[in-house]
Enzyme design. Structure first.
Site, PDB file in Angstrom:
ATOM      1  N   HIS A  63     -16.352  11.097   0.293  1.00 33.36           N
ATOM      2  CA  HIS A  63     -17.510  10.998  -0.593  1.00 33.36           C
ATOM      3  C   HIS A  63     -18.036   9.573  -0.565  1.00 33.36           C
ATOM      4  CE1 HIS A  63     -14.175   9.739  -3.126  1.00 33.36           C
ATOM      5  NE2 HIS A  63     -15.018   9.274  -4.027  1.00 33.36           N
ATOM      6  N   HIS A  65     -18.665   7.208  -2.913  1.00 36.93           N
ATOM      7  CA  HIS A  65     -18.333   6.132  -3.841  1.00 36.93           C
ATOM      8  C   HIS A  65     -17.882   4.907  -3.032  1.00 36.93           C
ATOM      9  CE1 HIS A  65     -17.795   8.844  -7.618  1.00 36.93           C
ATOM     10  NE2 HIS A  65     -18.983   8.286  -7.579  1.00 36.93           N
ATOM     11  N   ASP A  67     -15.613   2.626  -3.140  1.00 33.94           N
ATOM     12  CA  ASP A  67     -14.230   2.346  -2.744  1.00 33.94           C
ATOM     13  C   ASP A  67     -13.771   3.196  -1.576  1.00 33.94           C
ATOM     14  OD1 ASP A  67     -14.428   4.475  -4.653  1.00 33.94           O
ATOM     15  OD2 ASP A  67     -12.269   4.400  -4.995  1.00 33.94           O
ATOM     16  N   HIS A  68     -14.654   4.066  -1.085  1.00 35.36           N
ATOM     17  CA  HIS A  68     -14.327   4.901   0.073  1.00 35.36           C
ATOM     18  C   HIS A  68     -15.195   4.598   1.297  1.00 35.36           C
ATOM     19  CE1 HIS A  68     -11.665   7.812  -2.137  1.00 35.36           C
ATOM     20  NE2 HIS A  68     -12.289   7.215  -3.127  1.00 35.36           N
ATOM     21  N   HIS A 142     -15.905  16.804  -8.146  1.00 32.75           N
ATOM     22  CA  HIS A 142     -15.996  15.386  -8.466  1.00 32.75           C
ATOM     23  C   HIS A 142     -17.396  15.117  -9.009  1.00 32.75           C
ATOM     24  CE1 HIS A 142     -14.373  11.440  -8.466  1.00 32.75           C
ATOM     25  NE2 HIS A 142     -15.146  10.938  -7.518  1.00 32.75           N
ATOM     26  N   ASP A 213     -11.565  12.563  -3.754  1.00 31.75           N
ATOM     27  CA  ASP A 213     -11.425  12.496  -5.209  1.00 31.75           C
ATOM     28  C   ASP A 213     -11.844  13.828  -5.818  1.00 31.75           C
ATOM     29  OD1 ASP A 213     -10.821   9.920  -4.611  1.00 31.75           O
ATOM     30  OD2 ASP A 213     -12.358   9.007  -5.883  1.00 31.75           O
ATOM     31  N   HIS A 271      -4.440   7.030  -4.157  1.00 26.54           N
ATOM     32  CA  HIS A 271      -5.559   6.757  -5.064  1.00 26.54           C
ATOM     33  C   HIS A 271      -5.044   6.504  -6.488  1.00 26.54           C
ATOM     34  CE1 HIS A 271      -9.599   7.277  -6.934  1.00 26.54           C
ATOM     35  NE2 HIS A 271     -10.036   6.910  -5.727  1.00 26.54           N
TER      36      HIS A 271
END
Length: 306
Positions: A63, A65, A67-68, A142, A213, A271
């Site tokens: 996804h 976001h 942090d990915h 999510h 996530d 995570h």
């Protein structure tokens, strides 16, 4: 085949955990490495392993976001200078990943020395199939589109029954390799050997499920069922279950319940929120193992053979 965890933290990096990235190292099987997510500084994490950027041929983004994905532009750029020339790379991810990659490369005036393909996921199901692998995807639960990936290694032919070949008058030699590689082999004397008659049972391929996530949901069970390996987020501990639901995440115990319900072989938790420190690790594992004993909590640079 092995899993190499490059980043196991949630949201933001900490002193002990970088943000999300995990590599599936298949250099022994197909001479490739597949990367799942590419959080900030993933290329730095790779420097502490034996992974070669040019061997990373596919990147799967769960996804969008930060942090990915924040490590993706840097990795793509550096790969050009790390023997990645003319080594094609394909990126898979939700709608928007193409715009993100192309925009950052364009605005930074980055010119890659290798061909890149970006394929956006629009539906669940079969993502692609090769001679060795089948990859499927499923949309999870999510705050934004987040996907899980199921990687199925195809069954491999069994071992040659050497004793049987000797009994029918075929001594060891190059002919053995020929028999194993071909369905039908004609010998010099005109005899015909059918491969299936001289092979042992097929070697069952491994199944690895790597989820992005997500909230806990029993709807994910059919997708991950009977996986040899499940990589699942564990942002919170069980006492924060309501918080996990509010932020569209899962707890360690919820991941363990899912693994148990889906008849998984091994569960790797990742995570992990930065609120949890070294002294919390044992309790995180113990809580999960009460539900699903075959649980491990991955740390940065953890390597697990599959």
């Amino acid at each position: 085949m092995e899993l190499v965890f490059l980043g196991t933290g949630a949201g933001l990096p900490s002193k002990t955990r970088n943000v999300s990235a995990v590599a599936l190292n298949m250099t022994q099987e197909i001479n490739e490495v597949w990367l799942f997510d590419c959080g900030e500084a993933t290329q730095h994490q790779i420097l502490h392993t034996n992974l070669k950027p040019r061997k990373i041929t596919k990147i799967f983004i769960t996804h969008l976001h930060g942090d990915h994905i924040y490590g993706l532009p840097g990795f793509l750029s550096s790969r050009s200078f790390q023997s990645g020339e003319n080594q094609p790379l394909c990126i898979y991810g939700p709608i928007g990943i193409k715009e993100f990659v192309e925009s950052t490369l364009r605005l930074s005036q980055t010119n890659l020395t290798y061909p890149i393909t970006i394929k956006e996921i629009t539906e669940d199901g079969n993502l692609f199939e090769t001679n060795e692998m089948i990859v499927e995807t499923k949309k999870l639960q999510h705050g934004i589109d987040s996907y899980g990936y199921r990687i199925k290694e195809k069954d491999k032919p069994g071992e040659l029954l050497v004793d049987k070949l000797k009994q029918i008058g075929i001594p060891p030699g190059p002919i053995y390799q020929q028999i194993k590689e071909n369905e039908i082999t004609t010998l010099d004397n005109g005899s015909i050997i059918y491969r299936n008659d001289v092979l042992g049972p097929a070697k069952k391929g491994k199944v690895i499920s790597i989820l992005g996530d997500t909230r806990y949901s029993i709807d994910h069970i059919p997708f991950i069922k009977f996986s040899d390996i499940l990589v699942h987020e564990s942002t919170f501990t069980q006492d924060k279950e309501l918080l996990a639901f509010e932020y569209n995440h899962s707890t360690n115990v919820q991941a363990a319940k899912l693994a148990k319900e889906a008849n998984i072989n091994k569960l790797y938790l990742t995570h992990v929120s930065s609120r949890y420190q070294a002294e919390d690790i044992d309790s995180i594992i113990e809580e999960a193992r009460k539900i699903f004993p075959s649980t491990w909590l991955a740390n940065d640079f953890s390597v697990y053979e599959i």
